[in-house]
Design an enzyme around this catalytic site. Structure first.
Site, short mmCIF file in Angstrom:
data_model
loop_
_atom_site.label_atom_id
_atom_site.label_comp_id
_atom_site.label_asym_id
_atom_site.label_seq_id
_atom_site.Cartn_x
_atom_site.Cartn_y
_atom_site.Cartn_z
N ASN A 1 -0.43 7.54 0.31
CA ASN A 1 -1.70 8.24 0.53
C ASN A 1 -2.79 7.34 1.06
O ASN A 1 -3.69 7.80 1.77
CB ASN A 1 -2.12 8.94 -0.76
CG ASN A 1 -1.21 10.11 -1.07
OD1 ASN A 1 -1.24 11.13 -0.40
ND2 ASN A 1 -0.36 9.95 -2.07
N ARG B 1 -1.40 10.36 -13.35
CA ARG B 1 -0.83 9.08 -12.93
C ARG B 1 -0.54 8.21 -14.16
O ARG B 1 -1.37 8.06 -15.03
CB ARG B 1 -1.80 8.36 -11.99
CG ARG B 1 -1.31 7.04 -11.42
CD ARG B 1 -0.25 7.22 -10.35
NE ARG B 1 0.14 5.92 -9.82
CZ ARG B 1 -0.43 5.33 -8.77
NH1 ARG B 1 -1.41 5.94 -8.14
NH2 ARG B 1 -0.02 4.15 -8.35
N GLU C 1 0.83 -1.21 0.00
CA GLU C 1 0.00 0.00 0.00
C GLU C 1 0.86 1.26 0.00
O GLU C 1 1.90 1.33 0.64
CB GLU C 1 -0.93 0.01 1.21
CG GLU C 1 -1.91 -1.17 1.27
CD GLU C 1 -2.92 -1.17 0.13
OE1 GLU C 1 -2.92 -0.22 -0.68
OE2 GLU C 1 -3.72 -2.12 0.06
#
Length: 451
Positions: free
Chosen positions: A78, A316, A75
């Site tokens: 953010n 992104r 993970e």
């Protein structure tokens, strides 16, 4: 002897953060009251009471219980910020129901997106990225280094590894529940010769767990409160895979209180502000984005912030290109959208935060000469680290006249929230790029700030 004890306690209180100071002070007062009741009429203590009174101040720390946590290694930065909000909510529940708890901030390090070579990026304390006093104004927090200093050594008494239920939803029905169960996946902890558990522990190789148990959990964060209050007497409890539990009240007042307390470290904000002023003709005074240092006193009406005369973009790439093919545009499609927005809002600069590789960056610069990026020197990168550079990018995007992000990206979500806090019009904030062939391009949900 008494003077030395008093001096030790006073010294300890001086360097504690405000919220944590209050917690310790309350416990001290509790000890003092109990000691006073045990005193004889002339102020002397009996032999049996003497040991208790001498130990009173010294045992204050023992009355505090520590909640630690970690997140699934893959993970990102953010998402981990989001998990902190869940753990802060759980800590508040524990404080309401069970006395002196403090949340230990898990050190940062070894994240997937932090790929800069030759930069030491483990054991990073929260103060590198956030204002810890601001966090502490919402819920008592301490850095892991402080936990080590006051808890008696690098030991976590109880580790709970959170997991889903192996059988899934019973009869297709979702209900909140938690049970001690056999571990579904192979434990990421192993016993050493002394019987202690070794694990990642945020890169602190000397840290050991005394006991590791798997908990199947289905529900909101505070469903774990009864387990922590009634099922264990451990002073230090760690929740591994803390992302397993949900928000107690997503987008409610408690959520926003914690989110607002996550003020970026001042040195990162200063760097971002200097960049805005130098390259984007943007200052807080002109843009009506004056940021108060005390988040508890900051309450801004939506639409009052105008932002700097530039377009802010989070584009992104990398894993999103193949992971979200339908709703991520080509570079050509992204540039077309950017030019459309720049024309509409009469902007001649665009700040781009992106993880695109060098080849894509060159193509982007060719198609969009007006593009500006924050490109740190090696010395700046070593100082700020990848996490700090990401925060500077977010801070600059948060101050733009108009922002457009990437679908389902937590990086973009955090910018949405930052702009909501600063008082931007939602129409200039909750926007995303659409895939080149995407027919139903749903825009991000507006989560209105609750004070």
């Amino acid at each position: 002897m008494a003077d030395r004890r008093k001096q030790h306690v006073e010294t300890m209180l001086v360097w504690l953060s405000p919220g944590y100071f209050l917690l310790v002070l309350l416990l001290l007062l509790s000890c003092t009251a109990a000691t006073a009741e045990a005193a004889t009429g002339d102020g002397a203590f009996s032999a049996g009471q003497s040991a208790h009174s001498v130990a009173g101040a010294a045992t204050v720390a023992r009355n505090i219980r520590y909640l630690l946590y970690d997140v699934n290694p893959p993970e990102g930065f953010n998402l981990r910020r989001d998990v902190f909000i869940r753990m802060a909510s759980l800590t508040k529940t524990l404080l309401r129901e069970g006395g002196g708890w403090v949340l230990v901030l898990p050190p940062w390090g070894r994240l997937y997106h932090w790929q800069s070579p030759d930069i030491h990026q483990v054991r990073i304390l929260w103060a590198e990225f956030f204002s810890v006093p601001s966090l502490d104004a919402n819920v008592p927090v301490i850095e892991y280094e402080q936990f080590l200093a006051e808890s008696g050594g690098p030991f976590v008494e109880q580790v709970y590894v959170l997991q889903s239920y192996a059988e899934g939803w019973t009869d297709g029905k979702w209900e909140e529940k938690v049970d001690e169960r056999p571990c579904i996946e192979r434990l990421m902890y192993s016993k050493d010769k002394q019987g202690y558990y070794r694990g990642w522990f945020w890169g602190y190789e000397e840290t050991r767990g005394l006991n590791v148990t798997c908990l199947s959990v289905q529900g909101h964060a505070s469903i774990l409160a009864p387990v922590l209050l009634k099922n264990t007497t451990a002073r230090s409890v760690m929740l591994d895979r803390a992302e397993t539990v949900l928000h107690d009240h997503y987008a409610g007042k408690d959520y926003w209180d914690t989110r607002r307390s996550m003020v970026f470290a001042k040195h990162l904000r200063v760097v971002g502000d200097e960049f805005r002023a130098r390259y984007l003709n943007s200052t807080d005074e002109k843009d009506q984005t004056v940021h108060g240092e005390d988040w508890t006193q900051m309450r801004v009406k939506p639409g009052t912030a105008t932002g700097g005369p530039y377009l802010g973009v989070h584009l992104r790439r990398k894993d999103f290109i193949w992971g979200h093919r339908e709703d991520v545009p080509s570079l050509k499609g992204a540039v077309k959208k950017m030019r459309s927005i720049m024309k509409k809002y009469r902007l001649d600069r665009v700040f781009v935060a992106t993880d695109a590789d060098e080849e894509e960056l060159e193509e982007l610069k060719r198609m969009l000469p007006e593009m500006v990026r924050f490109e740190p020197t090696w010395e700046e990168l070593e100082l700020f680290k990848d996490g700090g550079v990401a925060i500077i990018d977010q801070w600059i995007c948060a101050h733009a006249r108009y922002f457009i992000g990437t679908s389902v990206s937590t990086f973009s979500f955090r910018i949405h929230e930052e702009r909501e806090i600063l008082g931007f019009d939602p129409k200039t904030t909750y926007n995303r790029f659409c895939g080149d062939s995407e027919t139903n391009c749903e825009q991000p949900t507006h989560w209105k700030i609750i004070y």
